[in-house]
Design a protein around this motif. Sequence first.
Motif, PDB file in Angstrom:
ATOM      1  N   ARG A 153      -8.207  -2.928 -29.356  1.00 56.88           N
ATOM      2  CA  ARG A 153      -7.535  -3.853 -28.453  1.00 56.88           C
ATOM      3  C   ARG A 153      -8.367  -4.065 -27.188  1.00 56.88           C
ATOM      4  N   TYR A 154      -8.906  -2.990 -26.649  1.00 58.19           N
ATOM      5  CA  TYR A 154      -9.753  -3.095 -25.462  1.00 58.19           C
ATOM      6  C   TYR A 154     -10.956  -4.004 -25.734  1.00 58.19           C
ATOM      7  N   LEU A 155     -11.587  -3.816 -26.904  1.00 57.01           N
ATOM      8  CA  LEU A 155     -12.769  -4.618 -27.250  1.00 57.01           C
ATOM      9  C   LEU A 155     -12.393  -6.081 -27.456  1.00 57.01           C
ATOM     10  N   ARG A 156     -11.234  -6.323 -28.087  1.00 58.43           N
ATOM     11  CA  ARG A 156     -10.780  -7.705 -28.277  1.00 58.43           C
ATOM     12  C   ARG A 156     -10.558  -8.376 -26.930  1.00 58.43           C
ATOM     13  N   GLN A 157      -9.871  -7.660 -26.032  1.00 55.32           N
ATOM     14  CA  GLN A 157      -9.568  -8.228 -24.727  1.00 55.32           C
ATOM     15  C   GLN A 157     -10.848  -8.524 -23.946  1.00 55.32           C
ATOM     16  N   ARG A 158     -11.779  -7.613 -24.026  1.00 52.09           N
ATOM     17  CA  ARG A 158     -13.056  -7.799 -23.333  1.00 52.09           C
ATOM     18  C   ARG A 158     -13.794  -9.008 -23.893  1.00 52.09           C
ATOM     19  N   LEU A 159     -13.799  -9.141 -25.203  1.00 54.26           N
ATOM     20  CA  LEU A 159     -14.486 -10.250 -25.847  1.00 54.26           C
ATOM     21  C   LEU A 159     -13.828 -11.577 -25.476  1.00 54.26           C
ATOM     22  N   ILE A 160     -12.494 -11.643 -25.554  1.00 51.04           N
ATOM     23  CA  ILE A 160     -11.791 -12.888 -25.267  1.00 51.04           C
ATOM     24  C   ILE A 160     -11.986 -13.286 -23.807  1.00 51.04           C
ATOM     25  N   ARG A 161     -11.981 -12.299 -22.892  1.00 46.34           N
ATOM     26  CA  ARG A 161     -12.202 -12.606 -21.476  1.00 46.34           C
ATOM     27  C   ARG A 161     -13.579 -13.236 -21.265  1.00 46.34           C
ATOM     28  N   HIS A 162     -14.579 -12.726 -21.971  1.00 46.94           N
ATOM     29  CA  HIS A 162     -15.925 -13.299 -21.872  1.00 46.94           C
ATOM     30  C   HIS A 162     -15.950 -14.722 -22.419  1.00 46.94           C
ATOM     31  N   LEU A 163     -15.299 -14.932 -23.554  1.00 48.06           N
ATOM     32  CA  LEU A 163     -15.319 -16.257 -24.173  1.00 48.06           C
ATOM     33  C   LEU A 163     -14.574 -17.278 -23.323  1.00 48.06           C
ATOM     34  N   ILE A 164     -13.467 -16.862 -22.705  1.00 51.10           N
ATOM     35  CA  ILE A 164     -12.719 -17.760 -21.821  1.00 51.10           C
ATOM     36  C   ILE A 164     -13.579 -18.158 -20.629  1.00 51.10           C
ATOM     37  N   GLY A 165     -14.378 -17.218 -20.158  1.00 54.57           N
ATOM     38  CA  GLY A 165     -15.263 -17.509 -19.026  1.00 54.57           C
ATOM     39  C   GLY A 165     -16.488 -18.311 -19.405  1.00 54.57           C
ATOM     40  N   GLY A 166     -16.596 -18.680 -20.698  1.00 56.89           N
ATOM     41  CA  GLY A 166     -17.742 -19.446 -21.152  1.00 56.89           C
ATOM     42  C   GLY A 166     -18.998 -18.624 -21.281  1.00 56.89           C
ATOM     43  N   LEU A 167     -18.829 -17.290 -21.388  1.00 64.89           N
ATOM     44  CA  LEU A 167     -19.976 -16.390 -21.465  1.00 64.89           C
ATOM     45  C   LEU A 167     -20.209 -15.950 -22.903  1.00 64.89           C
ATOM     46  N   LYS A 180     -15.844  -9.473 -36.363  1.00 64.57           N
ATOM     47  CA  LYS A 180     -14.421  -9.440 -36.688  1.00 64.57           C
ATOM     48  C   LYS A 180     -13.611 -10.392 -35.817  1.00 64.57           C
ATOM     49  N   TYR A 181     -13.875 -10.373 -34.494  1.00 61.42           N
ATOM     50  CA  TYR A 181     -13.035 -11.128 -33.597  1.00 61.42           C
ATOM     51  C   TYR A 181     -13.597 -12.494 -33.219  1.00 61.42           C
ATOM     52  N   LEU A 182     -14.864 -12.723 -33.509  1.00 54.78           N
ATOM     53  CA  LEU A 182     -15.374 -14.085 -33.329  1.00 54.78           C
ATOM     54  C   LEU A 182     -14.934 -14.970 -34.480  1.00 54.78           C
ATOM     55  N   ASP A 183     -14.811 -14.402 -35.666  1.00 58.47           N
ATOM     56  CA  ASP A 183     -14.432 -15.192 -36.834  1.00 58.47           C
ATOM     57  C   ASP A 183     -12.930 -15.405 -36.926  1.00 58.47           C
ATOM     58  N   PHE A 184     -12.122 -14.497 -36.335  1.00 60.53           N
ATOM     59  CA  PHE A 184     -10.673 -14.600 -36.402  1.00 60.53           C
ATOM     60  C   PHE A 184     -10.187 -14.813 -37.834  1.00 60.53           C
ATOM     61  N   ALA A 232      -3.050  -8.810 -24.400  1.00 57.72           N
ATOM     62  CA  ALA A 232      -2.881  -9.436 -23.093  1.00 57.72           C
ATOM     63  C   ALA A 232      -4.150  -9.248 -22.296  1.00 57.72           C
ATOM     64  N   ILE A 233      -4.620 -10.331 -21.680  1.00 58.48           N
ATOM     65  CA  ILE A 233      -5.838 -10.285 -20.887  1.00 58.48           C
ATOM     66  C   ILE A 233      -5.524 -10.876 -19.520  1.00 58.48           C
ATOM     67  N   ARG A 234      -5.717 -10.080 -18.475  1.00 57.60           N
ATOM     68  CA  ARG A 234      -5.489 -10.584 -17.124  1.00 57.60           C
ATOM     69  C   ARG A 234      -6.687 -11.431 -16.713  1.00 57.60           C
ATOM     70  N   LEU A 235      -6.436 -12.662 -16.271  1.00 61.99           N
ATOM     71  CA  LEU A 235      -7.509 -13.582 -15.911  1.00 61.99           C
ATOM     72  C   LEU A 235      -7.746 -13.610 -14.400  1.00 61.99           C
ATOM     73  N   ASN A 236      -6.684 -13.514 -13.626  1.00 63.52           N
ATOM     74  CA  ASN A 236      -6.767 -13.455 -12.175  1.00 63.52           C
ATOM     75  C   ASN A 236      -5.441 -12.882 -11.670  1.00 63.52           C
ATOM     76  N   PRO A 237      -5.269 -12.677 -10.352  1.00 70.78           N
ATOM     77  CA  PRO A 237      -4.061 -12.003  -9.870  1.00 70.78           C
ATOM     78  C   PRO A 237      -2.738 -12.609 -10.313  1.00 70.78           C
ATOM     79  N   ASP A 238      -2.678 -13.919 -10.566  1.00 71.43           N
ATOM     80  CA  ASP A 238      -1.392 -14.505 -10.939  1.00 71.43           C
ATOM     81  C   ASP A 238      -1.417 -15.206 -12.301  1.00 71.43           C
ATOM     82  N   GLU A 239      -2.388 -14.876 -13.141  1.00 70.86           N
ATOM     83  CA  GLU A 239      -2.476 -15.535 -14.447  1.00 70.86           C
ATOM     84  C   GLU A 239      -2.990 -14.574 -15.511  1.00 70.86           C
TER      85      GLU A 239
END
Length: 536
Positions: A153-167, A180-184, A232-239
């Motif tokens: 779960r930690y690795l998924r969250q870390r990966l998704i946070r990077h992808l959301i940031g366009g990284l 595993k998690y890039l292919d979904f 769940a991935i926290r994106l910023n203080p209120d999102e």
Amino acid sequence: MAEQLRLVVPLHGEQVSNMQQLVSVMLVDDEIMALNNLKNLIDWEEAGYTIVASETNPRNALESFHKYRPQIVLVDIMMPVMNGLELSREIFALNIPVRILILTSYKDFLYAKEAVEIGISNYLVKHEINEESLILELGKLKYEIQNTETNDRYLRQRLIRHLIGGLLPPENLEIGIKNKYLDFKIGSLAFLFAKIDTSYPILKEISVVAKSHSNFIWDIFNLANDTEYMDAIRLNPDEAVFVIYFKEEELKETVREIASKTCKKMQERFQQDYEHTISIVPIIVDNKNQNIRNIYSIAENSFNYSVYMGKNIIIDYESIPTAVNSSFKEVSVILNELESDFVKRDSESLKNRLNIIFTLLGKPPWNPEDVQNTCDRLVFTLVKFRNKNSIQDNPSKIEISNLFNLNSIRKWFESEFISSVENAVTIDALRYSRIVRKILVILHHEYNVDLSIEEIADRIHLSAVYIRKRFKNEIGITILGYLTKIRMEKAIELLSTGEYKVFEVAELVGYSSSQYFSKVFKKYSGLRPLDYTSGV
């Protein structure tokens, strides 16, 4: 609904039900008596497990595994048609996380070696199994499962946070996790972008946020982490973004229904516990090649439209009536008229203009930039009027932290404009005599008509000589000079919009001759009207 993954989000303050906490188990043995003995050997639920399937036929067991996806499988090694090791190979080939325990009637080193090679967790000798040994062995697997799931779960969250940031994914993220998690491969995903509702930023320099808001998302974050198939991935203080995973065969209608119910539960309990609200943009992804950064951009853009819908809402981004072009030009015409009403201190006209402006803004299709541009212009007009009339900032009758839709924004501006007019009238009453105040009202209301000193004197029943002297003594300039000042200031406002020709501005501020207007304008500002519009 047997095909549905476990998607229940435990609500804050509630105990998670036993069924949600239990580790799922499947039992496989071709002997019914042995199967029943195993079922009755321990109190499975009390020990922290639930039997989701029990099969005597290996082929049926394979189907049940694919259907229920148990976390632990106990399988007899010696069975007809397909033995326990062969069944285990088939199960492992599905690439679904599982722990398998082999049950055998005798110790055999060769079987044990083969079991280890294919990934079996352990093997148990049937006649040596008792309640204590079975619970001990199951406990080891449960511990492994929980640790593995937490890490994944930690690795998924870390990966998704990077992808959301366009990284790009972090280089030190394991290759297996990347694949595993890039292919979904699991099927559809539901991204639930949740944001704490905050007041519309009318005054950009003032950030209005929820009280103690930094804890709110974390509470939902922790709730989501208690749910097996939700991240769940926290994106910023209120999102934050919540990701629900579905199986490949899940119908899109079912996915949408589950996502919608989850959103409503989160909103209801959030408001109940914290007396505050969140809005959510759910986005269903069934195209495995869809760019996650683009998904996040869609959500962020959708939140911009909340000003049209209010707070505590679930935003269907596909149904938003978005405008391709701006309609601000139409609103701008009314804003010009409102500014004239403000100078004239005409409260009723101000109210009417604001109603018209916000009615126009609320008509679909919508463009959030039009709302922001309108608010910027209204704030500018308000500040300029207050400065000109020496009005100190006063507490608003309407809280600036409670502006969540166009109607509340309109009411705030209405309150501010009307109170400013009232304050200006009060200040003038303290500063000037009743006679001069009457003259000022006439000049501000009728600056665009042909006024003579004699006409003004007749209307207030005094002589022209007297009002000239009285006005000059109190204001410091002549009546004609003050009228010219009003007209020139209004002309500058109109010219600065770039929407009017010089002769049109001349007529609007009370001059029948554009040549004479240009001469007066040059004397007042030092520039010709054409020079002013061209930015010279």
